[in-house]
Motif scaffolding. Structure first.
Motif, short mmCIF file in Angstrom:
data_model
loop_
_atom_site.label_atom_id
_atom_site.label_comp_id
_atom_site.label_asym_id
_atom_site.label_seq_id
_atom_site.Cartn_x
_atom_site.Cartn_y
_atom_site.Cartn_z
N VAL A 87 0.85 -1.18 0.00
CA VAL A 87 0.00 0.00 0.00
C VAL A 87 0.89 1.24 0.00
O VAL A 87 1.98 1.23 0.56
CB VAL A 87 -0.95 0.00 1.23
CG1 VAL A 87 -0.18 0.10 2.52
CG2 VAL A 87 -1.97 1.12 1.12
N VAL A 88 0.42 2.28 -0.68
CA VAL A 88 1.11 3.57 -0.69
C VAL A 88 0.19 4.59 -0.04
O VAL A 88 -0.99 4.70 -0.40
CB VAL A 88 1.48 4.02 -2.12
CG1 VAL A 88 2.13 5.40 -2.09
CG2 VAL A 88 2.43 3.01 -2.76
N THR A 89 0.72 5.32 0.93
CA THR A 89 -0.08 6.33 1.62
C THR A 89 0.74 7.59 1.78
O THR A 89 1.96 7.59 1.56
CB THR A 89 -0.55 5.81 2.99
OG1 THR A 89 -1.42 6.77 3.59
CG2 THR A 89 0.63 5.58 3.93
N MET A 90 0.08 8.66 2.16
CA MET A 90 0.77 9.92 2.41
C MET A 90 1.07 10.06 3.90
O MET A 90 0.45 9.39 4.73
CB MET A 90 -0.07 11.10 1.93
CG MET A 90 -0.15 11.23 0.42
SD MET A 90 -0.86 12.80 -0.12
CE MET A 90 -2.52 12.66 0.52
N GLU A 91 2.01 10.92 4.19
CA GLU A 91 2.38 11.16 5.58
C GLU A 91 1.17 11.58 6.40
O GLU A 91 0.35 12.40 5.96
CB GLU A 91 3.45 12.26 5.63
CG GLU A 91 3.97 12.56 7.02
CD GLU A 91 4.98 13.68 7.01
OE1 GLU A 91 5.60 13.90 8.06
OE2 GLU A 91 5.13 14.34 5.97
N ASN A 92 1.03 10.97 7.58
CA ASN A 92 -0.06 11.24 8.53
C ASN A 92 -1.42 10.77 8.05
O ASN A 92 -2.44 11.15 8.62
CB ASN A 92 -0.12 12.73 8.90
CG ASN A 92 1.09 13.18 9.68
OD1 ASN A 92 1.59 12.46 10.54
ND2 ASN A 92 1.59 14.37 9.37
N ILE A 93 -1.45 9.94 7.00
CA ILE A 93 -2.71 9.35 6.53
C ILE A 93 -2.68 7.86 6.85
O ILE A 93 -1.74 7.15 6.51
CB ILE A 93 -2.90 9.56 5.01
CG1 ILE A 93 -2.95 11.05 4.68
CG2 ILE A 93 -4.18 8.87 4.55
CD1 ILE A 93 -4.10 11.80 5.31
N GLN A 94 -3.72 7.38 7.51
CA GLN A 94 -3.76 5.99 7.96
C GLN A 94 -3.93 5.03 6.79
O GLN A 94 -4.73 5.26 5.89
CB GLN A 94 -4.91 5.80 8.95
CG GLN A 94 -5.05 4.37 9.47
CD GLN A 94 -6.15 4.24 10.50
OE1 GLN A 94 -6.00 4.66 11.63
NE2 GLN A 94 -7.27 3.66 10.10
N ALA A 95 -3.14 3.96 6.80
CA ALA A 95 -3.26 2.88 5.82
C ALA A 95 -3.68 1.62 6.56
O ALA A 95 -3.33 1.42 7.73
CB ALA A 95 -1.93 2.66 5.10
N GLU A 96 -4.42 0.77 5.87
CA GLU A 96 -4.91 -0.46 6.49
C GLU A 96 -4.51 -1.67 5.66
O GLU A 96 -4.63 -1.66 4.43
CB GLU A 96 -6.43 -0.41 6.64
CG GLU A 96 -7.01 -1.63 7.34
CD GLU A 96 -8.50 -1.52 7.59
OE1 GLU A 96 -9.25 -2.40 7.11
OE2 GLU A 96 -8.92 -0.53 8.25
N ILE A 97 -3.99 -2.68 6.34
CA ILE A 97 -3.61 -3.94 5.70
C ILE A 97 -4.40 -5.04 6.40
O ILE A 97 -4.36 -5.17 7.62
CB ILE A 97 -2.10 -4.20 5.82
CG1 ILE A 97 -1.32 -3.10 5.07
CG2 ILE A 97 -1.73 -5.57 5.32
CD1 ILE A 97 0.17 -3.14 5.31
N ASN A 98 -5.12 -5.84 5.60
CA ASN A 98 -6.01 -6.84 6.19
C ASN A 98 -5.88 -8.15 5.41
O ASN A 98 -6.04 -8.18 4.20
CB ASN A 98 -7.46 -6.33 6.13
CG ASN A 98 -8.38 -7.15 7.03
OD1 ASN A 98 -8.01 -8.21 7.51
ND2 ASN A 98 -9.59 -6.66 7.24
#
Length: 413
Positions: A274-285
């Motif tokens: 997953v690629v996300t931005m700084e301070n943005i929550q990412a979820e792995i399930n």
């Protein structure tokens, strides 16, 4: 008419470097603490005469408001000019105001009345100024997140509305406020750096776990573990989990992992990225489902899917350079082996980890058990009706395993 009495004995004035000393009201008088009196007496002394005396003594200009009619009575010993000045100001509810070239003395009530009148005049002047409205497009962040901090830059007449459709701010305020507002928007509307989070979720046979070269039993209480976790250790218990860091280039993790998979000592359950931005929550399930049968209200047999999963929520923050702070929430739910009914156990933990870009965060301690049923027997005889069961054998093998999560954050932009 009462006679004015001022009796003063001056012990001396210490000359030398002139230092402006802060007095009541923040005014400054050179040598205010260097001029000392062994004895000073004011008895029903006119306030104008007292401040004239103090002005002459310190060689400073003091103007007293004509409306003041106070009579000063004081008897002091071994005091400085500054102490006498401050005491009179405090005792008689006066205000000292620093003006250009002189100090102005007036009553506190008159001082605040003037301040109030000045504010009212400024308010009336501002009310005469027409406000203007600007539509400002926000390019890099959600405009709704800027509305609250920008309100601190608005005047009393200012207002701000968010248009989520165009990600814009509609701001109405005095023209004089917009330089500050635009400067705040420029500092807040910045492109945030992106972070790629690569994850591997493995199921490892427990008896082969140490072949990774990692000390899985390390904990905070282990005196041999230093504060900074070394390459091949997992330490610091978080709830029922353990974690540690593999430094990039110090441990040939990929070769070791490939060898264990090829030898059937571990298997990959999932490899999400997953690629996300700084301070943005990412979820792995990563989840697995089982179907169970049950009866509905009409007595019909229906199937219901039950889910067990390994879930990670990660909020990355770049701390400077290539350092990343990960706010982690780990949750593991698993089917209970051998239960008569389908049962699920759930464990979760939260922690914050500092890691370098490209290093690998290892999370362990997620244990479970597989039940392997096998049947064997005497060929041909085990398949004969009636007597076949006498020649068949059934065995159940319990294989404990550990779920291991490898998390690699990398700054990509």
């Amino acid at each position: 008419m009462k006679k004015l009495i001022i009796i003063v004995t001056i012990i001396g004035i210490c000359f030398g470097a002139i230092h402006a000393q802060k007095l009541a009201g923040g005014v400054k008088v050179p040598n205010a603490t260097r001029i000392k009196f062994t004895s000073i007496v004011f008895k029903d002394a006119d306030i104008h005469a007292v401040f004239t005396f103090l002005a002459d003594t310190a060689n400073v200009n003091i103007v007293v408001d004509p409306e003041l009619k106070n009579k000063i009575s004081l008897k002091l010993e071994n005091v400085t000019w500054a102490e006498v000045f401050n005491m009179i100001i405090d005792l008689y509810d006066l205000k000292a105001v620093q003006k250009t070239g002189y100090i102005y003395i007036l009553s506190t009530s008159k001082y605040w009345k003037r301040k109030f009148d000045e504010l009212e005049n400024v308010k009336k002047e501002r009310e005469q100024i027409q406000t203007e409205t600007r539509v400002i497009r926000i390019h890099n962040v959600d405009a709704r997140n800027l509305a609250t901090p920008l309100k601190t830059a608005l005047s009393e007449r200012g207002d701000i509305v968010v248009d989520p459709t165009s990600n814009s701010l509609i701001i109405n305020d005095l023209p004089s406020q917009f330089p500050t507002i635009l400067a705040m928007i420029d500092s807040l509307d910045r492109m945030r750096r992106q972070i790629k989070i690569s994850c591997q979720i493995l199921q490892v046979d427990k008896k082969y776990l140490n072949e990774f070269g990692i000390n899985w039993m390390a904990s905070k209480q282990d005196a041999t573990i230093s504060a900074s976790i070394s390459t091949n250790r997992v330490a610091d218990a978080i709830g029922n989990f353990t974690w540690g860091i593999i430094r990039a280039g110090e441990f040939n993790f990929d070769i070791k992992l490939s060898a264990m998979i090829s030898q059937d000592k571990s298997r990959i359950l999932d490899e999400p990225h997953v690629v996300t931005m700084e301070n943005i929550q990412a979820e792995i399930n990563s989840s697995v489902q089982r179907a169970i049968t049950m009866l509905d209200q009409a007595g019909n047999t229906v199937y219901q899917m039950i889910t067990a999963s390994t879930k990670l929520t990660v909020t990355p923050q770049i701390a400077g350079g290539d350092s990343i702070i990960l706010n982690l929430n780990v949750e593991r739910s698993a089917f209970v082996p051998g239960a008569a009914q389908v049962e699920i156990t759930t464990r979760s933990a939260k922690t914050t980890v500092a890691i370098e870009s490209g290093d690998i965060l290892v999370i362990g301690g997620l244990s479970g058990e597989e039940r392997m049923e096998t049947q064997s027997g005497v060929p041909i005889l085990k398949d004969i009706p009636l007597i076949g069961p006498l020649f068949r054998f059934k065995s159940v093998e319990k294989r404990p395993y550990v779920i291991v999560i490898f998390l690699r954050p990398e700054i990509v932009s």
